[in-house]
Design a protein around this motif. Structure first.
Motif, PDB file in Angstrom:
ATOM      1  N   ALA A  82       8.654  21.674  34.488  1.00  0.00           N
ATOM      2  CA  ALA A  82       8.525  20.857  33.285  1.00  0.00           C
ATOM      3  C   ALA A  82       7.989  19.482  33.639  1.00  0.00           C
ATOM      4  CB  ALA A  82       9.883  20.719  32.604  1.00  0.00           C
ATOM      5  N   ARG A  83       7.226  18.881  32.721  1.00  0.00           N
ATOM      6  CA  ARG A  83       6.791  17.505  32.897  1.00  0.00           C
ATOM      7  C   ARG A  83       8.016  16.598  32.908  1.00  0.00           C
ATOM      8  NH1 ARG A  83       3.849  15.371  28.746  1.00  0.00           N
ATOM      9  NH2 ARG A  83       4.553  16.888  27.211  1.00  0.00           N
ATOM     10  N   PRO A  84       7.949  15.461  33.606  1.00  0.00           N
ATOM     11  CA  PRO A  84       9.131  14.586  33.708  1.00  0.00           C
ATOM     12  C   PRO A  84       9.722  14.209  32.356  1.00  0.00           C
ATOM     13  CG  PRO A  84       7.443  13.894  35.263  1.00  0.00           C
ATOM     14  CD  PRO A  84       6.822  14.962  34.416  1.00  0.00           C
ATOM     15  N   GLU A  85       8.865  13.871  31.388  1.00  0.00           N
ATOM     16  CA  GLU A  85       9.372  13.454  30.079  1.00  0.00           C
ATOM     17  C   GLU A  85      10.056  14.614  29.372  1.00  0.00           C
ATOM     18  OE1 GLU A  85       6.347  13.070  31.167  1.00  0.00           O
ATOM     19  OE2 GLU A  85       5.916  10.916  31.242  1.00  0.00           O
ATOM     20  N   ALA A  86       9.464  15.816  29.499  1.00  0.00           N
ATOM     21  CA  ALA A  86      10.071  16.994  28.882  1.00  0.00           C
ATOM     22  C   ALA A  86      11.391  17.333  29.550  1.00  0.00           C
ATOM     23  CB  ALA A  86       9.111  18.185  28.958  1.00  0.00           C
ATOM     24  N   ALA A  87      11.458  17.140  30.871  1.00  0.00           N
ATOM     25  CA  ALA A  87      12.701  17.393  31.594  1.00  0.00           C
ATOM     26  C   ALA A  87      13.799  16.436  31.147  1.00  0.00           C
ATOM     27  CB  ALA A  87      12.469  17.280  33.099  1.00  0.00           C
ATOM     28  N   LEU A  88      13.423  15.184  30.833  1.00  0.00           N
ATOM     29  CA  LEU A  88      14.404  14.215  30.341  1.00  0.00           C
ATOM     30  C   LEU A  88      15.045  14.692  29.048  1.00  0.00           C
ATOM     31  CD1 LEU A  88      12.793  10.676  30.873  1.00  0.00           C
ATOM     32  CD2 LEU A  88      14.891  11.561  31.909  1.00  0.00           C
ATOM     33  N   LEU A  89      14.202  15.147  28.096  1.00  0.00           N
ATOM     34  CA  LEU A  89      14.729  15.622  26.820  1.00  0.00           C
ATOM     35  C   LEU A  89      15.580  16.870  27.017  1.00  0.00           C
ATOM     36  CD1 LEU A  89      14.950  15.520  23.759  1.00  0.00           C
ATOM     37  CD2 LEU A  89      12.752  16.738  23.616  1.00  0.00           C
ATOM     38  N   ARG A  91      23.131  17.927  28.130  1.00  0.00           N
ATOM     39  CA  ARG A  91      24.331  17.090  28.282  1.00  0.00           C
ATOM     40  C   ARG A  91      25.087  16.975  26.965  1.00  0.00           C
ATOM     41  NH1 ARG A  91      20.945  13.605  31.191  1.00  0.00           N
ATOM     42  NH2 ARG A  91      21.008  12.059  29.496  1.00  0.00           N
ATOM     43  N   ARG A  92      24.341  16.836  25.868  1.00  0.00           N
ATOM     44  CA  ARG A  92      24.998  16.731  24.576  1.00  0.00           C
ATOM     45  C   ARG A  92      25.775  18.004  24.265  1.00  0.00           C
ATOM     46  NH1 ARG A  92      24.743  11.502  22.476  1.00  0.00           N
ATOM     47  NH2 ARG A  92      24.741  12.302  20.346  1.00  0.00           N
ATOM     48  N   LEU A  93      25.204  19.155  24.660  1.00  0.00           N
ATOM     49  CA  LEU A  93      25.898  20.427  24.425  1.00  0.00           C
ATOM     50  C   LEU A  93      27.165  20.493  25.272  1.00  0.00           C
ATOM     51  CD1 LEU A  93      22.860  22.877  24.442  1.00  0.00           C
ATOM     52  CD2 LEU A  93      24.088  21.999  22.460  1.00  0.00           C
ATOM     53  N   ALA A  94      27.058  20.068  26.543  1.00  0.00           N
ATOM     54  CA  ALA A  94      28.204  20.101  27.443  1.00  0.00           C
ATOM     55  C   ALA A  94      29.327  19.177  26.966  1.00  0.00           C
ATOM     56  CB  ALA A  94      27.773  19.722  28.860  1.00  0.00           C
ATOM     57  N   MET A  95      28.951  18.114  26.258  1.00  0.00           N
ATOM     58  CA  MET A  95      29.942  17.148  25.776  1.00  0.00           C
ATOM     59  C   MET A  95      30.571  17.613  24.461  1.00  0.00           C
ATOM     60  SD  MET A  95      27.723  13.721  26.607  1.00  0.00           S
ATOM     61  CE  MET A  95      28.784  12.602  25.693  1.00  0.00           C
ATOM     62  N   GLY A  96      30.146  18.803  24.000  1.00  0.00           N
ATOM     63  CA  GLY A  96      30.720  19.325  22.774  1.00  0.00           C
ATOM     64  C   GLY A  96      30.116  18.774  21.511  1.00  0.00           C
ATOM     65  N   ARG A  97      28.923  18.171  21.631  1.00  0.00           N
ATOM     66  CA  ARG A  97      28.268  17.602  20.451  1.00  0.00           C
ATOM     67  C   ARG A  97      27.148  18.510  19.989  1.00  0.00           C
ATOM     68  NH1 ARG A  97      27.665  11.335  22.563  1.00  0.00           N
ATOM     69  NH2 ARG A  97      29.858  11.017  23.014  1.00  0.00           N
ATOM     70  N   SER A  98      27.413  19.811  19.976  1.00  0.00           N
ATOM     71  CA  SER A  98      26.381  20.758  19.565  1.00  0.00           C
ATOM     72  C   SER A  98      26.225  20.797  18.071  1.00  0.00           C
ATOM     73  CB  SER A  98      26.720  22.149  20.077  1.00  0.00           C
ATOM     74  OG  SER A  98      27.932  22.611  19.499  1.00  0.00           O
ATOM     75  N   LEU A 112      23.173  27.132  22.346  1.00  0.00           N
ATOM     76  CA  LEU A 112      23.759  25.997  21.656  1.00  0.00           C
ATOM     77  C   LEU A 112      25.200  26.291  21.259  1.00  0.00           C
ATOM     78  CD1 LEU A 112      20.740  25.203  21.491  1.00  0.00           C
ATOM     79  CD2 LEU A 112      21.192  24.274  19.223  1.00  0.00           C
ATOM     80  N   GLY A 113      25.698  27.450  21.638  1.00  0.00           N
ATOM     81  CA  GLY A 113      27.067  27.834  21.322  1.00  0.00           C
ATOM     82  C   GLY A 113      27.117  28.868  20.221  1.00  0.00           C
ATOM     83  N   SER A 114      28.207  29.626  20.197  1.00  0.00           N
ATOM     84  CA  SER A 114      28.364  30.634  19.155  1.00  0.00           C
ATOM     85  C   SER A 114      28.470  29.951  17.792  1.00  0.00           C
ATOM     86  CB  SER A 114      29.611  31.478  19.415  1.00  0.00           C
ATOM     87  OG  SER A 114      30.764  30.658  19.436  1.00  0.00           O
ATOM     88  N   ASP A 115      28.117  30.679  16.761  1.00  0.00           N
ATOM     89  CA  ASP A 115      28.115  30.101  15.430  1.00  0.00           C
ATOM     90  C   ASP A 115      28.593  31.137  14.433  1.00  0.00           C
ATOM     91  OD1 ASP A 115      27.826  28.210  13.484  1.00  0.00           O
ATOM     92  OD2 ASP A 115      25.680  27.934  13.730  1.00  0.00           O
ATOM     93  N   THR A 116      28.957  30.659  13.269  1.00  0.00           N
ATOM     94  CA  THR A 116      29.402  31.540  12.201  1.00  0.00           C
ATOM     95  C   THR A 116      28.595  31.267  10.943  1.00  0.00           C
ATOM     96  OG1 THR A 116      31.110  29.931  11.595  1.00  0.00           O
ATOM     97  CG2 THR A 116      31.759  31.723  13.081  1.00  0.00           C
ATOM     98  N   MET A 117      28.556  32.262  10.066  1.00  0.00           N
ATOM     99  CA  MET A 117      27.879  32.133   8.773  1.00  0.00           C
ATOM    100  C   MET A 117      28.941  31.972   7.697  1.00  0.00           C
ATOM    101  SD  MET A 117      24.545  32.600   9.464  1.00  0.00           S
ATOM    102  CE  MET A 117      23.657  33.306   8.070  1.00  0.00           C
ATOM    103  N   LEU A 118      28.703  31.041   6.784  1.00  0.00           N
ATOM    104  CA  LEU A 118      29.631  30.833   5.688  1.00  0.00           C
ATOM    105  C   LEU A 118      28.855  30.454   4.424  1.00  0.00           C
ATOM    106  CD1 LEU A 118      31.490  27.408   5.902  1.00  0.00           C
ATOM    107  CD2 LEU A 118      29.363  27.870   7.082  1.00  0.00           C
ATOM    108  N   PRO A 119      29.413  30.705   3.248  1.00  0.00           N
ATOM    109  CA  PRO A 119      28.747  30.347   1.995  1.00  0.00           C
ATOM    110  C   PRO A 119      28.945  28.870   1.686  1.00  0.00           C
ATOM    111  CG  PRO A 119      30.803  31.449   1.505  1.00  0.00           C
ATOM    112  CD  PRO A 119      30.661  31.446   3.011  1.00  0.00           C
ATOM    113  N   VAL A 120      27.882  28.192   1.273  1.00  0.00           N
ATOM    114  CA  VAL A 120      27.966  26.777   0.938  1.00  0.00           C
ATOM    115  C   VAL A 120      27.323  26.529  -0.419  1.00  0.00           C
ATOM    116  CG1 VAL A 120      27.981  26.034   3.345  1.00  0.00           C
ATOM    117  CG2 VAL A 120      25.806  26.228   2.136  1.00  0.00           C
TER     118      VAL A 120
END
Length: 292
Positions: A272-279, A285-292, A159-167
């Protein structure tokens, strides 16, 4: 015996006997090497016989283990066949996606609405996993796991590299301007993460922070974020898990990289089952579009 041993013990033995490795069996079942070793030991205690000969760097089956393995494997096969005969194929079953509660609430939930609008005919089932042992190829079409992406028999997409921060809550953040200020507040710890408060404090230049508040330790990150949002302390979390929240803000703009990350995961050995492959493809695609 009056009852069969627990299924998890039988699965641990079958995988370890087939691979002759507790480590490989753990990777296959999504648990630790120590968990496999413990389950096999409990099974041996229940049966009253050793199933493995443990060598310094390898395993071999005892005569009892060699004799029992084919029967156990045949039993698993017949169980699967019987399930299909009685209940049919599972193509119409909901697509099962398993991940931790914090990922469900903070990363997945904001995205599911778009998928449902695009594919309203696909039934979904969300399953929670809290501990690493809760994960595994059985029972889920797709998983979102946390780790380094090395799981035997699994296809994994980062899902991409990530960082830890205090919130913390916005009102609390107004009183924090430097790392040393954290000594006046409760640090909320979530167990099970490679990068925790000691790592972050060292990176921030205050490794020996003398906190005036006792720490609060939780077994889920969901709880630390809930407490932080209520103003009860400072939580350390991944930036991507709070990007859609307005009740939490960065206490300090100081982030630490982690070798661990979130991964989209599915079994590699079966189509994968067709429905699972869709998800799966939609999430990719969402990851590739930068919406991770």
């Amino acid at each position: 015996m009056s009852a069969l041993p627990p299924l998890a013990w039988l699965q641990a033995f079958e995988a370890a006997a087939r691979t002759l490795s507790f480590t490989a069996a753990g990777q296959e079942l999504g648990v630790t090497q120590a968990a496999i070793s413990q389950r096999v030991r409990l099974l041996e205690d229940r049966l009253g016989q050793k199933l493995f000969v443990r060598h310094p760097r390898s395993l071999s089956l005892t005569p009892a283990g060699q004799s029992w393995l084919p029967s156990l494997q045949d039993g698993f096969t017949r169980l699967a066949e019987g399930t299909r005969e009685v209940f049919g194929e599972t193509d119409e079953a909901p697509v099962t996606l398993r991940t931790t509660p914090v990922v469900q609430q903070n990363w997945l939930a904001p995205r599911l609405g778009a998928f449902r609008r695009e594919y309203p005919e696909v039934a979904l089932r969300l399953v929670s996993a809290i501990w690493p042992d809760d994960f595994g190829p059985e029972g889920a079409d797709i998983e979102i796991r946390y780790g380094q992406g090395r799981w035997s028999g699994m296809e994994a997409v980062s899902l991409g590299s990530d960082t830890m921060l205090p919130v913390c809550a916005p009102a609390l953040a107004e009183r924090i301007t430097r790392p040393a200020d954290l000594a006046e507040h409760t640090l909320l710890h979530a167990v099970g993460f490679e990068v925790g408060w000691p790592t972050w404090l060292e990176a921030a230049g205050v490794p020996a922070l003398a906190s005036r508040r006792a720490p609060l330790i939780c077994d889920t990150q969901t709880m630390t974020l809930s407490l932080a949002a209520l103003g009860e302390g400072i939580a350390l979390t991944h930036r991507r898990l709070v990007e859609h929240r307005d009740d939490l803000v960065a206490a300090l703009d100081w982030e630490v990289e982690s070798d661990e990350a979130f991964w989209l995961v599915r079994p590699a050995r079966a189509p994968a089952r067709p429905e699972a492959a869709l998800l799966w493809e939609w999430l990719k695609r969402r990851l590739a579009m930068g919406r991770s």
